[in-house]
Design a protein around this motif. Structure first.
Motif, PDB file in Angstrom:
ATOM      1  N   LEU A   1       0.834  -1.208   0.000  1.00  0.00           N
ATOM      2  CA  LEU A   1       0.000   0.000   0.000  1.00  0.00           C
ATOM      3  C   LEU A   1       0.865   1.252   0.000  1.00  0.00           C
ATOM      4  CD1 LEU A   1      -2.880  -0.837   2.477  1.00  0.00           C
ATOM      5  CD2 LEU A   1      -3.132  -0.155   0.116  1.00  0.00           C
ATOM      6  N   LEU A   2       1.895   1.217   0.815  1.00  0.00           N
ATOM      7  CA  LEU A   2       2.798   2.363   0.921  1.00  0.00           C
ATOM      8  C   LEU A   2       3.473   2.638  -0.425  1.00  0.00           C
ATOM      9  CD1 LEU A   2       3.986   4.419   2.869  1.00  0.00           C
ATOM     10  CD2 LEU A   2       5.807   2.809   3.356  1.00  0.00           C
TER      11      LEU A   2
ATOM     12  N   PHE B   1       1.053   4.331  -2.784  1.00  0.00           N
ATOM     13  CA  PHE B   1       0.830   5.749  -2.499  1.00  0.00           C
ATOM     14  C   PHE B   1       2.048   6.595  -2.853  1.00  0.00           C
ATOM     15  CE2 PHE B   1      -2.605   4.237   0.389  1.00  0.00           C
ATOM     16  CZ  PHE B   1      -3.625   4.892  -0.260  1.00  0.00           C
ATOM     17  N   ILE B   2       3.235   6.067  -2.600  1.00  0.00           N
ATOM     18  CA  ILE B   2       4.446   6.839  -2.930  1.00  0.00           C
ATOM     19  C   ILE B   2       4.555   7.014  -4.442  1.00  0.00           C
ATOM     20  CG2 ILE B   2       6.974   6.739  -2.956  1.00  0.00           C
ATOM     21  CD1 ILE B   2       6.831   5.520  -0.168  1.00  0.00           C
TER      22      ILE B   2
ATOM     23  N   THR C   1       2.160   6.942  -6.700  1.00  0.00           N
ATOM     24  CA  THR C   1       1.090   7.738  -7.322  1.00  0.00           C
ATOM     25  C   THR C   1       0.972   9.134  -6.714  1.00  0.00           C
ATOM     26  OG1 THR C   1      -0.542   6.835  -5.794  1.00  0.00           O
ATOM     27  CG2 THR C   1      -0.299   5.716  -7.917  1.00  0.00           C
ATOM     28  N   PHE C   2       1.829   9.458  -5.772  1.00  0.00           N
ATOM     29  CA  PHE C   2       1.710  10.762  -5.088  1.00  0.00           C
ATOM     30  C   PHE C   2       2.199  11.883  -5.991  1.00  0.00           C
ATOM     31  CE2 PHE C   2       3.505  13.989  -2.135  1.00  0.00           C
ATOM     32  CZ  PHE C   2       2.290  14.427  -1.643  1.00  0.00           C
ATOM     33  N   ARG C   3       1.326  12.844  -6.209  1.00  0.00           N
ATOM     34  CA  ARG C   3       1.692  14.032  -6.977  1.00  0.00           C
ATOM     35  C   ARG C   3       1.065  15.223  -6.274  1.00  0.00           C
ATOM     36  NH1 ARG C   3       0.628  13.905 -13.401  1.00  0.00           N
ATOM     37  NH2 ARG C   3       2.471  12.803 -14.049  1.00  0.00           N
TER      38      ARG C   3
ATOM     39  N   ALA D   1      -0.685  18.480  -5.655  1.00  0.00           N
ATOM     40  CA  ALA D   1      -1.450  19.344  -6.576  1.00  0.00           C
ATOM     41  C   ALA D   1      -0.825  20.730  -6.597  1.00  0.00           C
ATOM     42  CB  ALA D   1      -2.898  19.422  -6.109  1.00  0.00           C
ATOM     43  N   PRO D   2      -0.662  21.307  -7.788  1.00  0.00           N
ATOM     44  CA  PRO D   2      -0.094  22.657  -7.867  1.00  0.00           C
ATOM     45  C   PRO D   2      -1.064  23.685  -7.292  1.00  0.00           C
ATOM     46  CG  PRO D   2      -0.877  21.945 -10.012  1.00  0.00           C
ATOM     47  CD  PRO D   2      -1.022  20.768  -9.107  1.00  0.00           C
ATOM     48  N   ILE D   3      -0.498  24.750  -6.738  1.00  0.00           N
ATOM     49  CA  ILE D   3      -1.350  25.807  -6.186  1.00  0.00           C
ATOM     50  C   ILE D   3      -1.738  26.739  -7.332  1.00  0.00           C
ATOM     51  CG2 ILE D   3      -1.466  27.718  -4.550  1.00  0.00           C
ATOM     52  CD1 ILE D   3       0.711  26.192  -2.958  1.00  0.00           C
ATOM     53  N   GLU D   4      -3.002  26.683  -7.667  1.00  0.00           N
ATOM     54  CA  GLU D   4      -3.480  27.478  -8.793  1.00  0.00           C
ATOM     55  C   GLU D   4      -4.527  28.469  -8.325  1.00  0.00           C
ATOM     56  OE1 GLU D   4      -4.976  24.770 -11.676  1.00  0.00           O
ATOM     57  OE2 GLU D   4      -3.001  24.021 -12.221  1.00  0.00           O
ATOM     58  N   GLY D   5      -4.543  29.598  -9.003  1.00  0.00           N
ATOM     59  CA  GLY D   5      -5.579  30.585  -8.727  1.00  0.00           C
ATOM     60  C   GLY D   5      -6.575  30.590  -9.866  1.00  0.00           C
TER      61      GLY D   5
ATOM     62  N   ILE E   1       1.090   5.365   5.631  1.00  0.00           N
ATOM     63  CA  ILE E   1      -0.084   5.141   4.771  1.00  0.00           C
ATOM     64  C   ILE E   1      -1.176   6.148   5.109  1.00  0.00           C
ATOM     65  CG2 ILE E   1      -1.993   3.537   4.323  1.00  0.00           C
ATOM     66  CD1 ILE E   1       0.053   1.290   4.479  1.00  0.00           C
TER      67      ILE E   1
ATOM     68  N   ALA F   1      -4.712  36.267  -9.188  1.00  0.00           N
ATOM     69  CA  ALA F   1      -5.492  35.023  -9.249  1.00  0.00           C
ATOM     70  C   ALA F   1      -5.597  34.415  -7.850  1.00  0.00           C
ATOM     71  CB  ALA F   1      -4.830  34.044 -10.202  1.00  0.00           C
ATOM     72  N   ARG F   2      -6.795  34.111  -7.452  1.00  0.00           N
ATOM     73  CA  ARG F   2      -7.041  33.579  -6.106  1.00  0.00           C
ATOM     74  C   ARG F   2      -7.148  32.054  -6.156  1.00  0.00           C
ATOM     75  NH1 ARG F   2      -5.361  37.364  -4.931  1.00  0.00           N
ATOM     76  NH2 ARG F   2      -6.199  39.359  -4.291  1.00  0.00           N
ATOM     77  N   PRO F   3      -6.728  31.387  -5.072  1.00  0.00           N
ATOM     78  CA  PRO F   3      -6.888  29.929  -5.045  1.00  0.00           C
ATOM     79  C   PRO F   3      -8.353  29.527  -5.183  1.00  0.00           C
ATOM     80  CG  PRO F   3      -5.459  30.643  -3.294  1.00  0.00           C
ATOM     81  CD  PRO F   3      -6.019  31.887  -3.905  1.00  0.00           C
TER      82      PRO F   3
ATOM     83  N   ALA G   1      -5.155  30.342 -13.479  1.00  0.00           N
ATOM     84  CA  ALA G   1      -3.868  31.016 -13.659  1.00  0.00           C
ATOM     85  C   ALA G   1      -3.026  30.710 -12.426  1.00  0.00           C
ATOM     86  CB  ALA G   1      -4.081  32.519 -13.800  1.00  0.00           C
TER      87      ALA G   1
END
Lengths: 170, 153
Positions: A29-30, A33-34, A36-38, A40-44, B26, B52-54, B148
């Motif tokens: 399991l570990l 998860f390692i 497939t771990f990505r 998420a980018p911080i998007e606005g 886990i 651009a805001r989250p 953005a």
């Protein structure tokens, strides 16, 4: 006495769980998860309400003013401010900007003009049509959208009603 | 005699602490995993806009994420969509079913509550983006979010 002996026997026999199998499963399991771990980018985002663009003059061909009695809103479309964004067809960068009929030299000037327009309590505009060259790059367009969405209407609400119209290059 | 003694002696490591550790790891990954990121095309270079805001998804009833690359191709979960208008029409019908709406409701001026999230590459020409936006508008979508980034990554 017999009962006591029995209890002693029970306590001596220990139950030993085989943890190795569970550990194998946990490691699998570990590993999943390692791998497939990505993070998420911080998007606005810029939130918009995009109604279909409507003509700023709603007179049909051959129609005379006041002819259509069913039209209860003869100035429909007149509350829309038109901004033109013309781009260089080769690079996609903005080459000229305009509000209505007048040109503005830069984004800062556009911002200033829009502030003037929307700060006037008597202004009829509550939405903007952006006429954009087809070749305009998305990041260039976003700068204009950013300027527009910063504007506040006289009632304090942020301007969020925009419409897009494509302008063919050339 | 010595050989027999060594055969009898079994080394049994205590696996409980390592199992605890693995379970903690886990748990960490389970908490931070984000299945939503699968719908994002991370190869796209989003435009840089300081204001651009989250994403605030509170109260939003549905999101439809559309990735548009610099060639103008629409990608959903990494899969290119050739018939853009057809795909958006299907999504609109699904949204109508979900919200118990009919095409007559749309004609009467109602709109779909789903928000269209557009993630487009910064070099994509407006023509391509406008095609997608227009298809969405024609099918009753009115709420849009243009993605953005705050700063260059």
């Amino acid at each position: 006495m017999r009962k006591r002996k029995r209890r002693k026997r029970h306590s001596q026999s220990e139950v030993e769980l085989n943890l190795a199998a569970m550990l194998d499963l946990a490691f699998q399991l570990l590993a999943f998860f390692i791998l497939t771990f990505r993070p998420a980018p911080i998007e606005g985002q810029i939130s918009l309400r995009l109604p279909l663009p409507q003509a700023t003059a709603v007179v049909e061909d051959g129609q005379q003013a006041g002819e259509d009695y069913n039209d209860t809103n003869p100035i429909q479309g007149l509350n829309t401010l038109t901004i033109s964004v013309i781009a260089d067809p080769k690079t996609g960068n903005i080459s000229s900007l305009g509000i209505g009929e007048s040109q503005v030299p830069s984004l800062a000037a556009l911002d200033g003009r829009l502030k003037e327009v929307f700060s006037d309590a008597g202004n009829p505009f509550d939405q903007v049509i952006l006429q954009v060259s087809d070749s305009c790059r998305y990041d260039e367009l976003m700068k204009v959208i950013d300027v527009c969405t910063h504007q506040r209407l006289p009632d304090g609400r942020k301007l969020s009603k925009l419409s897009f119209v494509g302008l063919p290059d050339g | 005699m010595a050989a027999r003694f060594s055969q009898d002696l079994k080394a049994e490591p205590n696996l409980t602490p390592i199992l605890d550790l693995v379970f903690q790891l886990i748990t960490f990954f389970l908490l931070v995993i984000n299945f939503k990121s699968a719908e994002m095309d991370l190869s796209l270079k989003l435009p840089v806009i300081g204001s651009a805001r989250p994403v605030e998804t509170h109260g939003q009833r549905g999101l439809l994420v559309l990735n548009i690359d610099n060639a103008g191709d629409l990608k959903i979960y990494g899969r290119p969509i050739k018939n853009i208008e057809g795909y958006i029409r299907n999504e609109a019908q699904a949204s109508m079913l979900q919200n118990r709406m009919t095409p007559a409701d749309l004609e009467a001026g109602e709109e779909l509550p789903t928000t269209i999230v557009i993630r487009a590459d910064r070099t994509t020409p407006f023509r391509m983006i406008n095609r997608v936006i227009r298809a969405c508008q024609d099918n009753g979508f009115r709420n849009f979010a243009l993605k953005a980034v705050n700063k260059e990554t």
